[in-house]
Every structure is written in C-alpha cells, then in structure tokens.
Design a protein around this motif. Structure first.
Motif, short mmCIF file in Angstrom:
data_model
loop_
_atom_site.label_atom_id
_atom_site.label_comp_id
_atom_site.label_asym_id
_atom_site.label_seq_id
_atom_site.Cartn_x
_atom_site.Cartn_y
_atom_site.Cartn_z
N GLN A 286 -39.58 3.54 -14.93
CA GLN A 286 -38.00 3.23 -15.38
C GLN A 286 -37.83 2.14 -15.81
OE1 GLN A 286 -34.91 5.09 -12.97
NE2 GLN A 286 -35.79 7.29 -12.99
N TRP A 287 -38.38 0.52 -15.27
CA TRP A 287 -37.56 -0.62 -15.70
C TRP A 287 -38.12 -1.00 -16.08
CZ3 TRP A 287 -39.04 -3.30 -10.00
CH2 TRP A 287 -38.22 -2.39 -8.79
N GLY A 288 -39.09 -0.71 -17.73
CA GLY A 288 -39.49 -1.29 -18.90
C GLY A 288 -39.72 -2.91 -19.07
N PHE A 289 -39.42 -3.73 -19.13
CA PHE A 289 -39.90 -4.99 -19.06
C PHE A 289 -39.15 -6.00 -17.74
CE2 PHE A 289 -39.27 -4.25 -24.33
CZ PHE A 289 -40.54 -4.21 -24.38
N TYR A 290 -38.35 -4.99 -17.28
CA TYR A 290 -38.03 -5.97 -15.96
C TYR A 290 -38.94 -5.55 -15.28
CZ TYR A 290 -34.29 -6.42 -19.72
OH TYR A 290 -33.28 -6.85 -20.19
N THR A 291 -38.95 -7.27 -13.76
CA THR A 291 -39.71 -7.26 -12.24
C THR A 291 -37.80 -6.27 -11.74
OG1 THR A 291 -39.33 -9.20 -12.43
CG2 THR A 291 -41.40 -8.41 -13.67
N TYR A 292 -38.39 -6.83 -10.80
CA TYR A 292 -36.89 -6.56 -9.40
C TYR A 292 -36.16 -7.61 -9.94
CZ TYR A 292 -35.06 -5.80 -5.22
OH TYR A 292 -33.58 -5.19 -4.17
N ASP A 293 -37.01 -8.79 -9.63
CA ASP A 293 -36.81 -9.75 -9.21
C ASP A 293 -35.31 -10.20 -11.08
OD1 ASP A 293 -37.33 -11.57 -7.64
OD2 ASP A 293 -38.63 -12.36 -8.50
N ASP A 294 -35.76 -9.51 -12.30
CA ASP A 294 -34.95 -9.30 -13.77
C ASP A 294 -33.76 -8.89 -13.21
OD1 ASP A 294 -36.77 -11.21 -14.30
OD2 ASP A 294 -37.82 -9.23 -15.63
N LEU A 295 -34.04 -7.37 -12.63
CA LEU A 295 -32.53 -6.23 -12.55
C LEU A 295 -31.63 -6.99 -11.13
CD1 LEU A 295 -34.64 -3.45 -12.04
CD2 LEU A 295 -33.26 -4.36 -13.92
N PHE A 296 -32.19 -7.64 -10.60
CA PHE A 296 -31.54 -8.74 -9.74
C PHE A 296 -30.94 -9.63 -10.28
CE2 PHE A 296 -30.34 -11.47 -5.92
CZ PHE A 296 -29.64 -10.81 -5.27
N GLN A 297 -30.77 -10.24 -10.69
CA GLN A 297 -30.36 -11.62 -11.48
C GLN A 297 -29.51 -11.03 -13.09
OE1 GLN A 297 -33.17 -14.50 -13.37
NE2 GLN A 297 -33.43 -15.40 -12.20
N ILE A 298 -30.05 -9.53 -13.04
CA ILE A 298 -28.93 -9.14 -13.95
C ILE A 298 -27.69 -7.91 -13.49
CG2 ILE A 298 -28.70 -7.19 -15.77
CD1 ILE A 298 -32.05 -7.49 -15.95
N GLY A 299 -28.50 -7.66 -12.55
CA GLY A 299 -26.74 -7.61 -11.55
C GLY A 299 -26.32 -8.15 -10.39
N CYS A 300 -26.37 -9.74 -10.27
CA CYS A 300 -25.99 -10.69 -10.16
C CYS A 300 -24.69 -11.20 -11.49
CB CYS A 300 -26.70 -12.07 -9.75
SG CYS A 300 -27.06 -12.01 -7.66
N VAL A 301 -25.14 -11.23 -12.41
CA VAL A 301 -23.72 -10.95 -13.94
C VAL A 301 -22.85 -9.87 -13.68
CG1 VAL A 301 -24.00 -10.94 -16.28
CG2 VAL A 301 -25.73 -12.14 -15.50
N GLY A 302 -23.42 -8.93 -13.37
CA GLY A 302 -22.29 -7.81 -12.70
C GLY A 302 -21.67 -8.26 -11.71
N LEU A 303 -22.24 -8.36 -11.04
CA LEU A 303 -21.16 -9.29 -9.85
C LEU A 303 -20.78 -10.22 -9.46
CD1 LEU A 303 -20.71 -8.91 -6.66
CD2 LEU A 303 -22.80 -10.29 -6.31
N CYS A 304 -21.08 -10.94 -10.52
CA CYS A 304 -20.14 -11.93 -10.90
C CYS A 304 -18.86 -11.37 -11.99
CB CYS A 304 -20.85 -12.87 -11.62
SG CYS A 304 -21.87 -13.97 -10.69
N LYS A 305 -19.03 -10.66 -12.90
CA LYS A 305 -18.03 -10.39 -13.48
C LYS A 305 -16.80 -9.37 -12.55
CE LYS A 305 -20.64 -10.02 -18.11
NZ LYS A 305 -21.37 -8.75 -18.98
N ALA A 306 -17.97 -8.62 -11.79
CA ALA A 306 -16.58 -8.29 -11.38
C ALA A 306 -15.60 -9.27 -10.76
CB ALA A 306 -17.14 -7.35 -9.69
N ALA A 307 -15.43 -10.23 -9.49
CA ALA A 307 -15.45 -11.29 -9.22
C ALA A 307 -14.60 -12.22 -9.66
CB ALA A 307 -16.29 -12.08 -8.39
N ALA A 308 -14.72 -12.15 -11.04
CA ALA A 308 -13.57 -12.67 -12.39
C ALA A 308 -12.77 -11.76 -12.16
CB ALA A 308 -14.45 -13.23 -13.32
N THR A 309 -12.50 -10.48 -12.40
CA THR A 309 -11.74 -9.65 -12.67
C THR A 309 -11.53 -8.52 -11.87
OG1 THR A 309 -13.67 -7.57 -14.15
CG2 THR A 309 -13.05 -9.40 -15.28
#
Length: 182
Positions: free
Chosen positions: A31-54
């Motif tokens: 299901q991950w397509g082009f992404y590795t676990y580390d890529d998904l973790f980094q993408i998730g961290c962006v979401g976490l930062c957005k959550a903290a900011a808003t």
C-alpha cells in the motif's frame, strides 16, 4: 512553518503518535507506493507539526492523530495517481516497420518471436499477458481493443505492458535484439 518553543515541545512529546498512526492505519508494504517507512514517518511529522501549530486546546493527541493520518493519506493518494499516470504514459504505440531489406526484417522477426516465446514461458501470468499485449500492439491494436479481447480495462493492459517491458529489459537475450535497432 515556524513553531514556538511550546509547540516544538508538544511535537517532541508526541513523536510516538506518528509511529502509532502508521502502525494502526497503514497495513502491508504494497500500500505504501513509492514510500518507505521513514518517508511515511517524515510525512506524518509534517502533520504533527501542523497540528501543533493550529492546536486550539482540547485533547491534542486526538486532533494530531487525525492531521497525521490525513497528511499520510494525501501523500499515498498522490503517489498512487503519479504511479497511474506513469503506467499510462509508459506505453508507446508499436508500429510495423516497412523496409526494403526483407531478409533483415524477417530475421529480426524470428529472433523476436523466439525471445518473446521463451520469455513468456518463464514469466508470471500478468507479465505473460503483457507480452501478449505487446505483440498485439505491434499488430496495430490499441490498448482499448486489446482490453476488450482480453477482458480487461485499457489501463490494466498498460500496466501489463509496463510490467512486461521491465521483465524483458532484465533478460540477457533482449540485449542481442537491441543491436538490430541501431
């Protein structure tokens, strides 16, 4: 995005939440397509930062969980669309080559037929269908017409052909045939 010290601390305290979202929501490596676990973790961290900011107060982990998941979903959807576009763009039409040198062309056809027959016997089922589709394309059929004959959609035919091309590129006997092209 610039975070305040409080927001940064909130992100650092909730990094495990990104791992939890990936564990809960993303199942199977396919299901991950082009992404590795580390890529998904980094993408998730962006979401976490957005959550903290808003964040406006309330239960932060519930709010952050949703934003992390949405960020990962958006990335997976985009990679799926990109992959689909690459598959459909990968198929180029095959045309019959007319030449004055009939012997050269018939020798090439014999080599191609033998190579494709050998490869087809060793190929997985979907790759074998792709080889069949490539042969039909060389006869002038479109992906839609091939799909009608094989009981599949035009996009699936393109996917088969893409898979067959990759399979054939890895075979040593196709290198010998490539000499005919130059």
């Amino acid at each position: 995005m610039t975070l305040t010290a409080i927001q940064q601390r909130k992100v650092e305290e909730n990094m495990g939440l990104v791992h939890q979202v990936i564990k809960d929501k993303v199942h199977g490596y396919n299901q991950w397509g082009f992404y590795t676990y580390d890529d998904l973790f980094q993408i998730g961290c962006v979401g976490l930062c957005k959550a903290a900011a808003t964040d406006k107060g309330g239960t932060f982990s519930t709010y952050a969980y949703r934003l992390i998941w949405h960020e990962i979903c958006d990335a997976l959807i985009q990679s799926t669309k990109r992959y689909s576009d690459e598959i459909t763009a990968d198929v180029t039409p095959y045309k019959k080559v007319e030449t004055e040198n009939g012997e050269f062309l018939s020798g090439l056809r014999i080599d191609l037929f033998q190579t494709l027959s050998s490869a087809r016997r060793e190929a997985p089922p979907s790759t074998a269908k792709g080889i069949d589709a490539m042969v039909m394309m060389s006869q002038g059929y479109t992906s839609s017409e091939i799909g009608e004959r094989m009981g599949a959609s035009a996009k699936l035919v393109c996917a088969w052909v893409s898979k067959a091309r990759k399979f054939l590129k890895e075979r040593p006997e196709t290198e010998a045939i490539a000499v005919y092209r130059s």
